[in-house]
Design a protein around this motif. Structure first.
Motif, mmCIF file in Angstrom:
data_model
loop_
_atom_site.group_PDB
_atom_site.id
_atom_site.type_symbol
_atom_site.label_atom_id
_atom_site.label_comp_id
_atom_site.label_asym_id
_atom_site.label_seq_id
_atom_site.Cartn_x
_atom_site.Cartn_y
_atom_site.Cartn_z
ATOM 1 N N ALA A 49 24.915 40.360 44.363
ATOM 2 C CA ALA A 49 25.891 39.334 44.006
ATOM 3 C C ALA A 49 25.192 38.154 43.327
ATOM 4 O O ALA A 49 23.966 38.018 43.353
ATOM 5 N N GLY A 50 25.990 37.277 42.717
ATOM 6 C CA GLY A 50 25.435 36.115 42.030
ATOM 7 C C GLY A 50 25.083 36.419 40.594
ATOM 8 O O GLY A 50 24.891 37.575 40.201
ATOM 9 N N LEU A 51 24.980 35.380 39.802
ATOM 10 C CA LEU A 51 24.702 35.564 38.372
ATOM 11 C C LEU A 51 23.318 36.167 38.132
ATOM 12 O O LEU A 51 23.091 36.844 37.128
ATOM 13 N N ASP A 52 22.372 35.915 39.059
ATOM 14 C CA ASP A 52 21.030 36.484 38.892
ATOM 15 C C ASP A 52 20.870 37.817 39.611
ATOM 16 O O ASP A 52 19.807 38.436 39.566
ATOM 17 N N ASP A 86 28.922 35.736 55.940
ATOM 18 C CA ASP A 86 27.636 35.033 55.814
ATOM 19 C C ASP A 86 27.049 35.458 54.474
ATOM 20 O O ASP A 86 26.724 36.632 54.280
ATOM 21 N N GLN A 87 26.927 34.518 53.534
ATOM 22 C CA GLN A 87 26.448 34.867 52.193
ATOM 23 C C GLN A 87 25.371 33.891 51.729
ATOM 24 O O GLN A 87 25.375 32.711 52.080
ATOM 25 N N GLN A 88 24.454 34.429 50.912
ATOM 26 C CA GLN A 88 23.314 33.663 50.434
ATOM 27 C C GLN A 88 23.094 33.941 48.953
ATOM 28 O O GLN A 88 23.185 35.097 48.513
ATOM 29 N N ASP A 89 22.842 32.902 48.174
ATOM 30 C CA ASP A 89 22.525 33.015 46.737
ATOM 31 C C ASP A 89 23.653 33.641 45.928
ATOM 32 O O ASP A 89 23.403 34.250 44.880
ATOM 33 N N VAL A 90 24.885 33.494 46.394
ATOM 34 C CA VAL A 90 26.028 33.997 45.634
ATOM 35 C C VAL A 90 26.400 33.003 44.533
ATOM 36 O O VAL A 90 26.832 33.406 43.448
ATOM 37 N N PHE A 91 26.193 31.707 44.785
ATOM 38 C CA PHE A 91 26.495 30.667 43.807
ATOM 39 C C PHE A 91 25.212 30.188 43.135
ATOM 40 O O PHE A 91 24.111 30.332 43.704
ATOM 41 N N GLN A 210 42.911 37.629 34.770
ATOM 42 C CA GLN A 210 43.015 38.952 34.152
ATOM 43 C C GLN A 210 41.739 39.775 34.372
ATOM 44 O O GLN A 210 41.222 40.427 33.471
ATOM 45 N N ASP A 211 41.267 39.763 35.618
ATOM 46 C CA ASP A 211 40.049 40.489 35.997
ATOM 47 C C ASP A 211 40.354 41.522 37.071
ATOM 48 O O ASP A 211 41.135 41.272 37.991
ATOM 49 N N TRP A 212 39.687 42.683 36.958
ATOM 50 C CA TRP A 212 39.753 43.722 37.975
ATOM 51 C C TRP A 212 38.524 43.648 38.874
ATOM 52 O O TRP A 212 37.418 43.349 38.417
ATOM 53 N N THR A 213 38.710 43.960 40.148
ATOM 54 C CA THR A 213 37.627 44.231 41.084
ATOM 55 C C THR A 213 37.950 45.556 41.753
ATOM 56 O O THR A 213 39.020 45.693 42.356
ATOM 57 N N ARG A 239 30.478 51.437 45.803
ATOM 58 C CA ARG A 239 29.940 51.027 44.509
ATOM 59 C C ARG A 239 31.076 50.415 43.696
ATOM 60 O O ARG A 239 32.182 50.963 43.657
ATOM 61 N N TYR A 240 30.798 49.280 43.075
ATOM 62 C CA TYR A 240 31.814 48.624 42.265
ATOM 63 C C TYR A 240 31.929 49.310 40.902
ATOM 64 O O TYR A 240 30.974 49.330 40.122
ATOM 65 N N LEU A 241 33.093 49.884 40.653
ATOM 66 C CA LEU A 241 33.346 50.478 39.345
ATOM 67 C C LEU A 241 33.724 49.419 38.316
ATOM 68 O O LEU A 241 33.491 49.590 37.119
ATOM 69 N N GLU A 242 34.325 48.344 38.803
ATOM 70 C CA GLU A 242 34.716 47.220 37.958
ATOM 71 C C GLU A 242 34.627 45.969 38.810
ATOM 72 O O GLU A 242 35.036 45.958 39.970
ATOM 73 N N SER A 243 34.089 44.889 38.242
ATOM 74 C CA SER A 243 33.963 43.655 39.015
ATOM 75 C C SER A 243 33.859 42.458 38.085
ATOM 76 O O SER A 243 33.595 42.600 36.893
ATOM 77 N N THR A 244 34.059 41.284 38.654
ATOM 78 C CA THR A 244 33.929 40.041 37.909
ATOM 79 C C THR A 244 32.457 39.652 37.805
ATOM 80 O O THR A 244 31.627 40.118 38.593
ATOM 81 N N PRO A 245 32.095 38.792 36.856
ATOM 82 C CA PRO A 245 30.700 38.352 36.754
ATOM 83 C C PRO A 245 30.234 37.708 38.056
ATOM 84 O O PRO A 245 30.927 36.887 38.645
ATOM 85 N N GLY A 246 29.070 38.117 38.521
ATOM 86 C CA GLY A 246 28.530 37.558 39.750
ATOM 87 C C GLY A 246 28.890 38.324 41.004
ATOM 88 O O GLY A 246 28.386 38.011 42.088
ATOM 89 N N ALA A 247 29.767 39.328 40.878
ATOM 90 C CA ALA A 247 30.131 40.126 42.047
ATOM 91 C C ALA A 247 28.998 41.093 42.387
ATOM 92 O O ALA A 247 28.100 41.349 41.582
#
Length: 263
Positions: A49-52, A86-91, A210-213, A239-247
């Motif tokens: 997850a996250g942009l990186d 509980d999430q880390q480095d998602v943002f 207009q995004d799929w997850t 496994r994500y077949l489709e997701s938003t940026p950062g997912a």
């Protein structure tokens, strides 16, 4: 010799009855609107997850399912999902968030009798409650909409069908409006007494962005009869077949379900 044969016959009958019991419970567990009271505790680990792509998320969904009879012909099934996250480095700022997310409450009105073709179905309202303890764990908007489920179970152990809902925000804080559709087609097959393999696609579409997850889940579960508490364990991957940026890219799922079949 006669006593030995009698003992073996009784043990064989007991084993057969036990296999039948766990198989029947496994069949009910594949049906989200069965008469089985269950308390699934679904643990999800997501990676990528996250942009990186370095973010991780742990999510425990506590989701009790409680059926209630409301007459000779109808059941009311309550299905609640409370996520603990509980999430880390998602943002981008690399921060960590831990707490409760938004609660989804669904109510299904379902006929007790199957249709002539063997289908069972349920329909009712769904509510999204702004219970998030952190603004980055959920929206502060209330939402409501319809939900529906339909499925068919065959004699040779197949279960197939789908669940859907659509939520629209009706009030709350300053977050952007909620206008989202959730679709979950699923198929499962019992492969041995109490053991089931399953596949489901948990897809959601955000009409605002207009995004799929769309994560695809594969899993295997086993019903285990204990002396005082029957339960089920399930392990799987998604496994994500489709997701938003950062997912997230992929994840693991483990579910422990406490079962309370009717006696």
């Amino acid at each position: 010799m006669k006593r030995l044969l009698m003992t073996l016959m009784l043990l064989s009958a007991g084993t057969s009855c036990l296999a039948q019991d766990v198989d029947d419970v496994a069949k009910q567990l594949s049906n989200p609107i069965s008469s089985l009271i269950s308390v699934p505790m679904q643990f999800n680990f997501e990676r990528g997850a996250g942009l990186d792509g370095e973010g991780e998320r742990l999510r425990l969904n506590v989701q009790p399912v409680i059926p209630m009879s409301i007459g000779e012909d109808w059941n009311l099934i309550s299905r609640t999902i409370v996520p603990i996250i509980d999430q880390q480095d998602v943002f981008p700022d690399g921060s960590r968030q831990a707490g409760v997310g938004n609660t989804l409450q669904s109510l299904f009105f379902s006929p007790k009798e199957l249709t002539p073709s063997g289908w069972t179905w349920g329909i009712g309202p769904a509510f999204l409650l702004p219970t998030a303890s952190d603004e980055r764990l959920g929206s502060d908007r209330w939402a409501i909409g319809p939900t529906v489920v339909a499925l068919r179970q065959t004699r040779d152990g197949w279960t197939y069908g789908g669940l859907a809902n659509h939520l629209v925000s009706v009030g709350g804080g300053d977050d952007r409006d909620i206008n989202a559709t959730y679709l979950q087609p699923f198929v499962a097959k019992r492969i041995s007494p109490g053991r089931t393999v399953s596949m489901s696609l948990e897809a959601s579409y955000d009409w605002e962005s207009q995004d799929w997850t769309a994560p695809l889940h594969l899993g295997i579960s086993q019903v285990i009869p204990a002396r005082r508490q029957m339960f089920s364990i399930q392990g799987g991957v998604f496994r994500y077949l489709e997701s938003t940026p950062g997912a997230a890219d992929w994840g693991l799922r483990f579910t422990l379900t406490l079962l309370y079949p009717k006696r």
